[in-house]
Design a protein around this motif. Structure first.
Motif, PDB file in Angstrom:
ATOM      1  N   THR A 183     -20.368  37.788   2.408  1.00 38.66           N
ATOM      2  CA  THR A 183     -21.194  37.507   3.408  1.00 38.66           C
ATOM      3  C   THR A 183     -20.055  36.760   4.200  1.00 38.66           C
ATOM      4  N   PHE A 184     -20.576  37.203   5.507  1.00 39.69           N
ATOM      5  CA  PHE A 184     -19.429  36.759   6.586  1.00 39.69           C
ATOM      6  C   PHE A 184     -20.107  36.267   7.950  1.00 39.69           C
ATOM      7  N   ASN A 185     -20.646  35.001   8.037  1.00 39.36           N
ATOM      8  CA  ASN A 185     -21.174  34.491   9.070  1.00 39.36           C
ATOM      9  C   ASN A 185     -20.189  33.767   9.686  1.00 39.36           C
ATOM     10  N   MET A 186     -19.731  33.855  10.947  1.00 39.50           N
ATOM     11  CA  MET A 186     -18.635  32.795  11.572  1.00 39.50           C
ATOM     12  C   MET A 186     -18.827  32.687  12.859  1.00 39.50           C
ATOM     13  N   LEU A 187     -18.066  31.570  13.345  1.00 46.01           N
ATOM     14  CA  LEU A 187     -17.822  31.211  14.794  1.00 46.01           C
ATOM     15  C   LEU A 187     -16.340  31.301  15.316  1.00 46.01           C
ATOM     16  N   LEU A 188     -16.112  31.824  16.201  1.00 44.87           N
ATOM     17  CA  LEU A 188     -14.712  31.954  16.664  1.00 44.87           C
ATOM     18  C   LEU A 188     -14.753  31.709  18.267  1.00 44.87           C
ATOM     19  N   SER A 189     -13.669  31.089  18.671  1.00 43.03           N
ATOM     20  CA  SER A 189     -13.637  30.653  20.256  1.00 43.03           C
ATOM     21  C   SER A 189     -12.055  30.471  20.441  1.00 43.03           C
ATOM     22  N   ASN A 190     -11.934  30.871  22.058  1.00 41.23           N
ATOM     23  CA  ASN A 190     -10.475  30.776  22.168  1.00 41.23           C
ATOM     24  C   ASN A 190     -10.667  29.597  23.572  1.00 41.23           C
ATOM     25  N   GLY A 191     -11.724  29.167  23.688  1.00 38.42           N
ATOM     26  CA  GLY A 191     -12.076  28.143  24.796  1.00 38.42           C
ATOM     27  C   GLY A 191     -12.788  28.680  25.992  1.00 38.42           C
ATOM     28  N   GLN A 192     -12.575  30.112  25.942  1.00 39.72           N
ATOM     29  CA  GLN A 192     -13.335  30.785  27.110  1.00 39.72           C
ATOM     30  C   GLN A 192     -14.743  31.477  26.744  1.00 39.72           C
ATOM     31  N   ALA A 193     -14.848  31.679  25.562  1.00 44.96           N
ATOM     32  CA  ALA A 193     -16.064  32.408  25.105  1.00 44.96           C
ATOM     33  C   ALA A 193     -16.107  31.946  23.628  1.00 44.96           C
ATOM     34  N   LEU A 194     -17.412  32.255  23.243  1.00 41.39           N
ATOM     35  CA  LEU A 194     -17.816  31.761  21.459  1.00 41.39           C
ATOM     36  C   LEU A 194     -18.317  32.975  21.024  1.00 41.39           C
ATOM     37  N   PHE A 195     -17.627  33.614  19.709  1.00 38.54           N
ATOM     38  CA  PHE A 195     -17.914  34.718  19.203  1.00 38.54           C
ATOM     39  C   PHE A 195     -18.676  34.333  18.016  1.00 38.54           C
ATOM     40  N   ALA A 196     -19.957  34.904  17.508  1.00 36.02           N
ATOM     41  CA  ALA A 196     -20.778  34.634  16.472  1.00 36.02           C
ATOM     42  C   ALA A 196     -20.960  35.784  15.869  1.00 36.02           C
ATOM     43  N   HIS A 197     -20.638  36.176  14.492  1.00 38.88           N
ATOM     44  CA  HIS A 197     -20.958  37.175  13.672  1.00 38.88           C
ATOM     45  C   HIS A 197     -21.843  36.849  12.736  1.00 38.88           C
ATOM     46  N   CYS A 198     -23.064  37.294  12.420  1.00 34.11           N
ATOM     47  CA  CYS A 198     -24.044  37.318  11.544  1.00 34.11           C
ATOM     48  C   CYS A 198     -24.104  38.172  10.535  1.00 34.11           C
ATOM     49  N   SER A 199     -23.760  37.947   8.989  1.00 32.93           N
ATOM     50  CA  SER A 199     -23.968  38.926   7.909  1.00 32.93           C
ATOM     51  C   SER A 199     -25.193  38.631   7.541  1.00 32.93           C
ATOM     52  N   THR A 200     -25.679  37.143   7.190  1.00 33.45           N
ATOM     53  CA  THR A 200     -27.138  36.926   6.460  1.00 33.45           C
ATOM     54  C   THR A 200     -28.008  35.910   7.345  1.00 33.45           C
ATOM     55  N   LYS A 201     -27.535  34.887   7.963  1.00 29.67           N
ATOM     56  CA  LYS A 201     -28.259  33.882   8.613  1.00 29.67           C
ATOM     57  C   LYS A 201     -27.583  33.189   9.873  1.00 29.67           C
ATOM     58  N   LEU A 202     -27.790  33.316  10.805  1.00 28.51           N
ATOM     59  CA  LEU A 202     -27.433  32.586  11.993  1.00 28.51           C
ATOM     60  C   LEU A 202     -28.580  32.564  13.040  1.00 28.51           C
ATOM     61  N   GLN A 203     -28.935  31.401  13.778  1.00 25.46           N
ATOM     62  CA  GLN A 203     -29.862  31.232  14.858  1.00 25.46           C
ATOM     63  C   GLN A 203     -29.165  30.656  16.099  1.00 25.46           C
ATOM     64  N   TYR A 204     -29.811  30.919  17.201  1.00 19.35           N
ATOM     65  CA  TYR A 204     -29.609  30.078  18.313  1.00 19.35           C
ATOM     66  C   TYR A 204     -30.616  29.814  19.312  1.00 19.35           C
ATOM     67  N   ILE A 205     -30.186  28.934  20.294  1.00 21.06           N
ATOM     68  CA  ILE A 205     -31.178  28.567  21.093  1.00 21.06           C
ATOM     69  C   ILE A 205     -30.535  28.342  22.488  1.00 21.06           C
ATOM     70  N   ILE A 206     -31.003  29.015  23.703  1.00 20.84           N
ATOM     71  CA  ILE A 206     -30.383  28.542  24.900  1.00 20.84           C
ATOM     72  C   ILE A 206     -31.468  27.647  25.710  1.00 20.84           C
ATOM     73  N   ARG A 207     -30.708  26.389  25.982  1.00 19.77           N
ATOM     74  CA  ARG A 207     -31.634  25.242  26.825  1.00 19.77           C
ATOM     75  C   ARG A 207     -30.943  25.378  28.264  1.00 19.77           C
ATOM     76  N   ALA A 208     -32.014  25.576  28.926  1.00 21.82           N
ATOM     77  CA  ALA A 208     -31.807  25.630  30.472  1.00 21.82           C
ATOM     78  C   ALA A 208     -32.902  25.115  31.451  1.00 21.82           C
ATOM     79  N   TYR A 209     -32.869  24.925  32.476  1.00 26.86           N
ATOM     80  CA  TYR A 209     -33.946  24.289  33.635  1.00 26.86           C
ATOM     81  C   TYR A 209     -35.058  25.111  33.477  1.00 26.86           C
ATOM     82  N   PRO A 210     -36.387  24.835  33.351  1.00 30.84           N
ATOM     83  CA  PRO A 210     -36.640  23.161  33.255  1.00 30.84           C
ATOM     84  C   PRO A 210     -36.520  22.757  31.638  1.00 30.84           C
ATOM     85  N   PHE A 211     -35.806  21.767  31.550  1.00 33.74           N
ATOM     86  CA  PHE A 211     -35.409  21.362  30.225  1.00 33.74           C
ATOM     87  C   PHE A 211     -36.572  20.597  29.621  1.00 33.74           C
ATOM     88  N   LYS A 212     -36.696  20.546  28.346  1.00 35.80           N
ATOM     89  CA  LYS A 212     -37.881  19.885  27.558  1.00 35.80           C
ATOM     90  C   LYS A 212     -37.237  18.875  26.514  1.00 35.80           C
TER      91      LYS A 212
END
Length: 267
Positions: free
Chosen positions: A175-204
């Motif tokens: 199982t290899f779920n991971m987060l990696l960043s160099n400060g310019q971008a964020l890499f996310a690899h999912c083997s089994t379980k990861l979720q994400y949300i984008i919050r943008a205008y109009p905010f709730k």
């Protein structure tokens, strides 16, 4: 298994709301009590805090909850030990330098029969399979592009396939779920379980699952703000989170997914 939390934004943002719920999972609302850590990027440098105590009662975690550090890229981790004893050297995130900038990594999962051939540029300090995997990814990047400086670092579109290939190879061991960043971008690899949300205008408004805390993002943001939050499981119970596909690699930049499995993400 451990749990992951990441944030990628188009403007420096604090992670206090998400971290408040996430930290509760470190020994209070969940069993991840074998240490924790969090890293904030500031330019090419990363400010990293780790503790072998549970996040739910760590004095260092209390500092983070009360000190609103703003960053465009944040990675946090709460640990349930599977490989390696409970000690500071085994706490994620891990930090290394490559091409004159900090790289930060955290992993959720368990790798079996995993013994990467590390050549010496990047070596683990602790004894986790996670830190070995981080070193292998950085080694692959350096082998692909050699020594670089801040003036000629490889572009994100060139880095992504190298990271994706390394993640696919490592994931063959478990199982290899991971987060990696160099400060310019964020890499996310999912083997089994990861979720994400984008919050943008109009905010709730949003309400945390792990504690009775609610925030109206419309009161603390501007219409131009955009924030991506990545977690092992959803942190809020009144927002729609998107699940990663197993085996996928997403790259987040400026608060949105920009590359998925080597292809640009339309917006």
């Amino acid at each position: 298994m451990c749990q992951l939390l990441g944030m990628n934004c188009n403007t420096p943002t604090d992670i206090q709301f998400s971290f408040e719920g996430f930290a509760k999972r470190g020994g209070l609302t969940d069993e991840h009590g074998d240490g924790w850590g969090i890293a904030f990027f500031e330019g090419n440098a990363a400010r990293c805090f780790i503790d072998h105590k549970p996040a739910s009662n760590s004095p260092v975690a209390e500092l983070i909850r009360s000190y609103p550090i703003r960053s465009t890229n944040v990675i946090s981790h709460i640990r349930k030990a599977t490989v390696g004893e409970v000690k500071l050297a085994n706490c994620h995130p891990f930090v290394r330098e490559l091409w004159g900038q900090a790289w930060v990594f955290a992993h959720n999962g368990d790798l079996k029969q995993y013994n990467p051939q590390l050549h010496g540029d990047f070596l683990p300090i602790g004894d986790t399979d996670s830190e070995q995997a981080f070193c292998e990814i950085l080694q692959a990047l350096k082998q692909a592009f050699g020594n670089r400086t801040s003036l000629n670092r490889p572009a994100l579109r060139d880095i992504e396939p190298v990271v994706r290939a390394a993640c696919s190879d490592i994931a063959r061991h478990g199982t290899f779920n991971m987060l990696l960043s160099n400060g310019q971008a964020l890499f996310a690899h999912c083997s089994t379980k990861l979720q994400y949300i984008i919050r943008a205008y109009p905010f709730k408004q949003a309400h945390l699952i792990d504690c009775d805390l609610q925030v109206d993002f419309g009161q603390v943001t501007t219409p131009k703000d955009r924030v991506a939050v990545i977690a092992t499981t959803a942190l809020t119970d009144d927002e729609v989170w998107t699940s990663f596909e197993a085996g996928s690699l997403l790259v987040f930049q400026d608060g949105q997914a920009v590359i998925k499995d080597g292809l640009p993400v339309p917006h």
